[in-house]
Scaffold this active site. Sequence first.
Site, PDB file in Angstrom:
ATOM      1  N   GLU A 143      42.080  -1.861 -26.515  1.00  0.00           N
ATOM      2  CA  GLU A 143      42.939  -0.825 -27.594  1.00  0.00           C
ATOM      3  C   GLU A 143      43.375   0.067 -27.564  1.00  0.00           C
ATOM      4  OE1 GLU A 143      41.299  -3.397 -31.207  1.00  0.00           O
ATOM      5  OE2 GLU A 143      40.180  -1.339 -30.754  1.00  0.00           O
ATOM      6  N   GLU A 191      37.156   4.174 -32.069  1.00  0.00           N
ATOM      7  CA  GLU A 191      36.691   5.030 -33.664  1.00  0.00           C
ATOM      8  C   GLU A 191      35.978   5.456 -33.435  1.00  0.00           C
ATOM      9  OE1 GLU A 191      38.345   2.580 -36.760  1.00  0.00           O
ATOM     10  OE2 GLU A 191      40.311   2.022 -35.726  1.00  0.00           O
ATOM     11  N   ASN A 220      38.649  -7.402 -37.379  1.00  0.00           N
ATOM     12  CA  ASN A 220      37.911  -5.462 -37.517  1.00  0.00           C
ATOM     13  C   ASN A 220      38.013  -5.321 -39.103  1.00  0.00           C
ATOM     14  OD1 ASN A 220      36.348  -3.237 -37.795  1.00  0.00           O
ATOM     15  ND2 ASN A 220      37.179  -3.080 -35.986  1.00  0.00           N
ATOM     16  N   TRP A 221      37.178  -5.264 -39.541  1.00  0.00           N
ATOM     17  CA  TRP A 221      37.463  -5.337 -41.311  1.00  0.00           C
ATOM     18  C   TRP A 221      36.734  -3.824 -41.438  1.00  0.00           C
ATOM     19  CZ3 TRP A 221      35.062  -9.443 -44.930  1.00  0.00           C
ATOM     20  CH2 TRP A 221      36.003 -10.751 -44.683  1.00  0.00           C
ATOM     21  N   LYS A 222      36.657  -2.606 -40.169  1.00  0.00           N
ATOM     22  CA  LYS A 222      35.888  -1.738 -40.541  1.00  0.00           C
ATOM     23  C   LYS A 222      35.635  -0.957 -41.351  1.00  0.00           C
ATOM     24  CE  LYS A 222      39.503  -0.986 -37.291  1.00  0.00           C
ATOM     25  NZ  LYS A 222      40.903   0.015 -37.026  1.00  0.00           N
ATOM     26  N   HIS A 260      33.842   0.643 -29.504  1.00  0.00           N
ATOM     27  CA  HIS A 260      35.060   0.865 -30.168  1.00  0.00           C
ATOM     28  C   HIS A 260      35.578   2.113 -30.300  1.00  0.00           C
ATOM     29  CE1 HIS A 260      38.510   0.974 -33.419  1.00  0.00           C
ATOM     30  NE2 HIS A 260      38.671  -0.558 -33.121  1.00  0.00           N
ATOM     31  N   GLY A 309      43.040  -5.356 -36.892  1.00  0.00           N
ATOM     32  CA  GLY A 309      42.757  -4.451 -37.488  1.00  0.00           C
ATOM     33  C   GLY A 309      42.892  -4.667 -38.880  1.00  0.00           C
ATOM     34  N   GLY A 310      43.694  -4.038 -39.677  1.00  0.00           N
ATOM     35  CA  GLY A 310      44.413  -4.457 -40.850  1.00  0.00           C
ATOM     36  C   GLY A 310      44.789  -5.467 -41.456  1.00  0.00           C
ATOM     37  N   GLY A 327      46.512   1.366 -35.988  1.00  0.00           N
ATOM     38  CA  GLY A 327      46.970   1.649 -37.119  1.00  0.00           C
ATOM     39  C   GLY A 327      47.837   2.100 -37.451  1.00  0.00           C
ATOM     40  N   SER A 351      47.866  -2.840 -33.921  1.00  0.00           N
ATOM     41  CA  SER A 351      48.672  -2.909 -34.744  1.00  0.00           C
ATOM     42  C   SER A 351      48.668  -4.521 -34.366  1.00  0.00           C
ATOM     43  CB  SER A 351      49.451  -1.874 -34.396  1.00  0.00           C
ATOM     44  OG  SER A 351      49.903  -0.635 -34.879  1.00  0.00           O
TER      45      SER A 351
END
Length: 253
Positions: A168, A98, A10-12, A96, A235-236, A174, A214
């Site tokens: 999640e 977020e 997921n590149w957000k 998600h 993610g990251g 993150g 993470s």
Amino acid sequence: MGGLPFIAGNWKMNKTVAEACDLVRELKVAIAGIEGVEVAIAPPFTALYAVHQELQGSAIHLAAQNLFWEGKGAYTGEVSPAMLKEAGCRYVIIGHSERRQFFGETDEMVNRRMKAALGLGLKPIFCIGETLREREEGKTFSVIERQVEGGLRDLGETEMKSVVVAYEPVWAIGTGKTATPQQAEEVHRFIRERIERIYSRQIAEEVRIQYGGSVTPENIKGLMDQRDIDGALVGGASLKSETFAKIVRFKEM
Ligand code: 13P
């Protein structure tokens, strides 16, 4: 459980079109020839079509990060399921944390998005997870139960077969604070049990449940060793080809 392991990035809100295409070109090389794992990436809307073009002939699947439930019309700023299909998406991330946290998304809205996605043959990556506060107050399981029941409301067995669940925990996203494999497994098992209650043993065993929060090359193996963890939503660490490829290659560790 759940068949082929599924690792998605997921590149957000990261990567311009040019940056996205660069990353995809690197990724294709870094994970070339890998078998026995399904891979998807979710770039921002603006980069979807260009990335789709770059992915021609590759086994990597394309995912979007959200969608709107209406088919078309006066909904400034929204993107429809048909638009995502045409841009080359197979999957779409829905609910998600977020979106729930920053954009007021409710279980009911998540459910409408799920139905709209499935209606057009897009496979939802349905995200659920508790906040730190909810965990500390001992509400993890009741929150997960509410999210599962609310998000999947009125979806039939056939539709459920196209759904991927992503657990999640919000406190692990993150933050560098991964859930331990045991903490994650406990919730994954609970999710599978809830799905069995709503649907059937067979559906519950087949559904793929990803862990997200993470995830790194260092912790992926321990997570994937758990019985009820069938993949990861990264993610990251999905923003660099090297780290994402290492995660995808977890079986080689
Ligand atoms: P991080 O891997 O950066 O913690 O993000 C997880 C996530 O939200 C994936 O959807």
